[in-house]
Motif scaffolding. Structure first.
Motif, PDB file in Angstrom:
ATOM      1  N   SER A 126      92.063 116.167 103.558  1.00 51.54           N
ATOM      2  CA  SER A 126      91.752 117.743 103.100  1.00 51.54           C
ATOM      3  C   SER A 126      92.807 118.042 101.867  1.00 51.54           C
ATOM      4  O   SER A 126      92.436 119.031 101.191  1.00 51.54           O
ATOM      5  CB  SER A 126      92.039 118.672 104.180  1.00 51.54           C
ATOM      6  OG  SER A 126      91.139 118.576 105.345  1.00 51.54           O
TER       7      SER A 126
ATOM      8  N   TYR B  58      83.262 114.862 103.235  1.00 50.26           N
ATOM      9  CA  TYR B  58      84.128 115.090 102.112  1.00 50.26           C
ATOM     10  C   TYR B  58      83.976 114.693 100.849  1.00 50.26           C
ATOM     11  O   TYR B  58      83.382 113.678 100.644  1.00 50.26           O
ATOM     12  CB  TYR B  58      85.707 114.770 102.603  1.00 50.26           C
ATOM     13  CG  TYR B  58      86.196 115.536 103.947  1.00 50.26           C
ATOM     14  CD1 TYR B  58      86.765 116.810 103.872  1.00 50.26           C
ATOM     15  CD2 TYR B  58      85.745 115.000 105.130  1.00 50.26           C
ATOM     16  CE1 TYR B  58      87.345 117.312 105.140  1.00 50.26           C
ATOM     17  CE2 TYR B  58      86.158 115.418 106.326  1.00 50.26           C
ATOM     18  CZ  TYR B  58      86.729 117.055 106.334  1.00 50.26           C
ATOM     19  OH  TYR B  58      87.395 117.301 107.376  1.00 50.26           O
TER      20      TYR B  58
ATOM     21  N   ARG C 161      92.566 114.089 109.108  1.00 49.65           N
ATOM     22  CA  ARG C 161      91.862 115.128 108.457  1.00 49.65           C
ATOM     23  C   ARG C 161      92.508 115.881 107.606  1.00 49.65           C
ATOM     24  O   ARG C 161      92.011 116.335 106.649  1.00 49.65           O
ATOM     25  CB  ARG C 161      91.199 116.127 109.908  1.00 49.65           C
ATOM     26  CG  ARG C 161      90.302 117.179 109.089  1.00 49.65           C
ATOM     27  CD  ARG C 161      89.595 118.128 110.363  1.00 49.65           C
ATOM     28  NE  ARG C 161      88.900 117.136 111.402  1.00 49.65           N
ATOM     29  CZ  ARG C 161      89.121 117.131 112.691  1.00 49.65           C
ATOM     30  NH1 ARG C 161      90.166 117.580 113.198  1.00 49.65           N
ATOM     31  NH2 ARG C 161      88.316 116.372 113.270  1.00 49.65           N
TER      32      ARG C 161
ATOM     33  N   LYS D 179      87.520 118.426  99.905  1.00 51.22           N
ATOM     34  CA  LYS D 179      86.627 119.743 100.677  1.00 51.22           C
ATOM     35  C   LYS D 179      85.403 119.243 101.460  1.00 51.22           C
ATOM     36  O   LYS D 179      84.783 118.416 101.162  1.00 51.22           O
ATOM     37  CB  LYS D 179      86.223 120.922  99.517  1.00 51.22           C
ATOM     38  CG  LYS D 179      85.159 120.549  98.635  1.00 51.22           C
ATOM     39  CD  LYS D 179      85.074 121.563  97.685  1.00 51.22           C
ATOM     40  CE  LYS D 179      84.031 121.221  96.439  1.00 51.22           C
ATOM     41  NZ  LYS D 179      83.873 122.031  95.675  1.00 51.22           N
TER      42      LYS D 179
END
Ligand SMILES: [Zn+2]
Length: 306
Positions: free
Chosen positions: A289, A303, A285, A293
């Protein structure tokens, strides 16, 4: 000044990734090798152009459409006086030209006449330039970049720069470029050409493949082996010892996933399965990131690019 750089085509990227993750059929494999070789030759020539000292605008890998005809330009140099068009060939080995202008490899296989291809490209470029209000003369050449290329029975007047002539040719060109200055007119012309450049070819040839067919996991960036292990910070290759930051390895894998499966959603579980060797969901994760986003909440989070 280079205002348009070269990137791998989508077709080359897909084949490159598939070649690592599956066994390509022989026909696809030979096509892939040709694309890879062509790209290598073109980037080698790009580097030589980048080293020129004179005043010029350089554009690599352009794709235009005119009257429903698509044509591609390997390398274009705009100087204060002239436009130079280059088609780069990375042919390897011996070839010959027959009196009927047909080209053959020494193994007697007929190949497309590179001069005809160059002429076609020049004609279409001329038409495009006229459409955008430019009547500048074009000087066109085929560059044979591979030092192992040899052409028997080549007529002396062909617009060809052989491997042993490239250095001298570029030195002479550089002197010419240094004598003239780029003016507003040339900058405007380059901008117009860029505005006409197509980002991707409408004719992308993609082999058939499915997610299940492909080998999952992160492979070594250097030797392409899947024999890698991770520690807390690095992915390490058991075969060649190459070490890559875990973030870079995972991001590289995500980019491949996006190219191969543009319709699939990026989620922590899809990327964890794709990377296979990253046990921690939190790590996956965190790395996703870096340049993505989240959209949605909880279990439905996926995402998109930042
Ligand atoms: Zn390795």
């Amino acid at each position: 000044m280079i205002i348009k750089n070269r990137c791998e085509t989508l077709e080359l990227l897909v084949l490159r990734y598939l070649n690592t993750r599956t066994n390509l059929p022989e026909s696809e494999l030979s096509h892939y090798r040709l694309l890879e070789k062509g790209f290598e030759g073109e980037t080698n020539f790009d580097q030589l152009v980048e080293n020129l000292q004179g005043d010029f605008i350089g554009m690599f890998d352009l794709l235009f459409e005119i009257n429903n005809t698509i044509f591609q330009i390997d390398s274009l140099i705009i100087s204060g006086e002239n436009i130079y068009l280059f088609d780069v060939k990375n042919f390897d080995g011996d070839y010959y030209v027959c009196s009927d202008n047909k080209w053959y490899s020494i193994t007697e296989i007929e190949i497309k006449n590179p001069i005809h291809q160059l002429n076609r490209c020049e004609t279409l470029l001329k038409r495009l330039l006229q459409n955008i209000g430019c009547n500048q003369l074009i000087s066109s050449n085929v560059i044979f970049i591979n030092p192992n290329f040899y052409l028997y029975q080549a007529p002396i007047n062909l617009p060809i720069i052989f491997p042993t002539q490239i250095k001298r040719f570029l030195q002479k060109l550089d002197l010419t470029l240094q004598k003239s200055k780029i003016k507003d007119k040339q900058v405007k012309l380059a901008e117009k050409l860029l505005a006409h450049n197509l980002d991707t070819s409408p004719y992308i040839r993609k082999p058939e493949y499915t997610y299940d067919q492909l080998k999952k996991g992160i492979y070594c960036k250097e030797c392409h082996s899947f024999e890698v292990y991770t520690n807390s910070k690095m992915v390490v290759c058991k075969i060649c010892g190459f070490r890559e930051k875990i973030e870079n390895s995972v991001l590289r894998n995500i980019e491949e996933y996006k190219v191969l499966f543009p319709d699939k959603k990026i989620t922590t579980s899809s990327i964890q399965e794709w990377c296979k060797i990253i046990d921690s969901v939190t790590t996956v994760r965190r790395i996703i990131s870096i340049n993505h986003k989240p959209v949605g909440k909880f279990r439905n989070t996926y995402y998109i690019d930042k």
